[in-house]
Design a protein around this motif. Structure first.
Motif: not given
Length: 173
Positions: A110-117
Motif C-alpha cells: 500500500x502506498x499513499x496516492x500522494x507519494x508519486x516518487x
C-alpha cells in the motif's frame, strides 16, 4: 559494499536515521518484534560497512488459495543513502522470499496516492495499481494497493485492476 542481513532487535535502537521521514510509518516496538518472530525471512536490513543502518524491509505472507501472497509492510531507505539501488535490492529480497520460500502468487503493498516518487519507483519494479483504498491512512488519505504477479500466477489474475475503489473494511487481510 553494503550487507543485506536479518533485522535484529538491537536495530530498533539504530534506525532513527531511516524512520525520521514524513512518509515512513513508525510502529510500536511490539509490532516490529512480532514481525521479527513471525516472519523473520521477510525482515531484512541493509547495513553500511561501518555498521550504520541504511534501510530495511519488513513483510509477511498472508491470504489463502489464489490470494496467498507476500505483503510489503514497510520498505524504506535513509535519505542519505537513496538513489543507490538499495530499495530495489530490499524489494528483490522480499519478492524472492515470497516466491521461493512461501510459493506466493503475488506481492502487494500500500502506498499513499500522494507519494508519486514511490509510486513511480514501484512501477519501475514491475508493480501496478490493483485498486484504490479510500481513507486507508487514518481516514485522511487514500492508498493505492499495488501488486506484482509472481511466476505461480501464470495467468496474472492477481493484478487485473478492480474498476471501483474499496474502503479499508473491504480488505481481505
Amino acid at each position: 559494499m553494503t550487507t543485506t542481513r536479518a533485522f535484529r532487535c538491537e536495530d530498533l535502537f539504530k534506525f532513527n536515521n531511516i524512520n525520521l521521514d514524513a512518509l515512513t510509518e513508525t510502529y510500536q516496538v511490539s509490532f516490529y518484534l512480532q514481525y521479527m518472530s513471525t516472519w523473520p525471512e521477510f525482515f531484512k536490513a541493509e547495513a553500511h560497512p561501518n555498521g550504520k543502518l541504511m534501510g530495511y524491509v519488513m513483510g509477511k505472507a498472508e491470504g489463502e488459495g489464489e490470494l496467498w501472497h507476500g505483503h510489503v509492510t514497510a520498505v524504506t531507505v535513509a535519505p542519505e543513502f537513496r538513489r543507490r539501488g538499495l530499495g530495489r535490492k530490499l524489494m528483490n529480497s522480499l519478492e524472492a522470499t515470497s516466491e521461493h520460500v512461501f510459493d506466493a502468487y503475488f506481492v502487494d503493498l500500500f502506498v499513499r496516492v500522494s507519494n508519486s516518487l514511490a509510486i513511480g519507483m514501484y512501477e519501475n519494479f514491475g508493480y501496478s495499481v490493483y485498486r484504490r483504498v479510500l481513507g486507508y491512512y487514518s481516514g485522511t488519505e487514500d492508498a493505492f494497493d499495488m501488486r506484482k504477479a509472481l511466476p505461480r500466477d501464470v495467468h496474472r489474475k492477481s493484478v487485473v485492476p478492480l474498476l471501483h475503489p474499496v474502503v479499508p473494511e473491504d480488505l481481505e487481510w
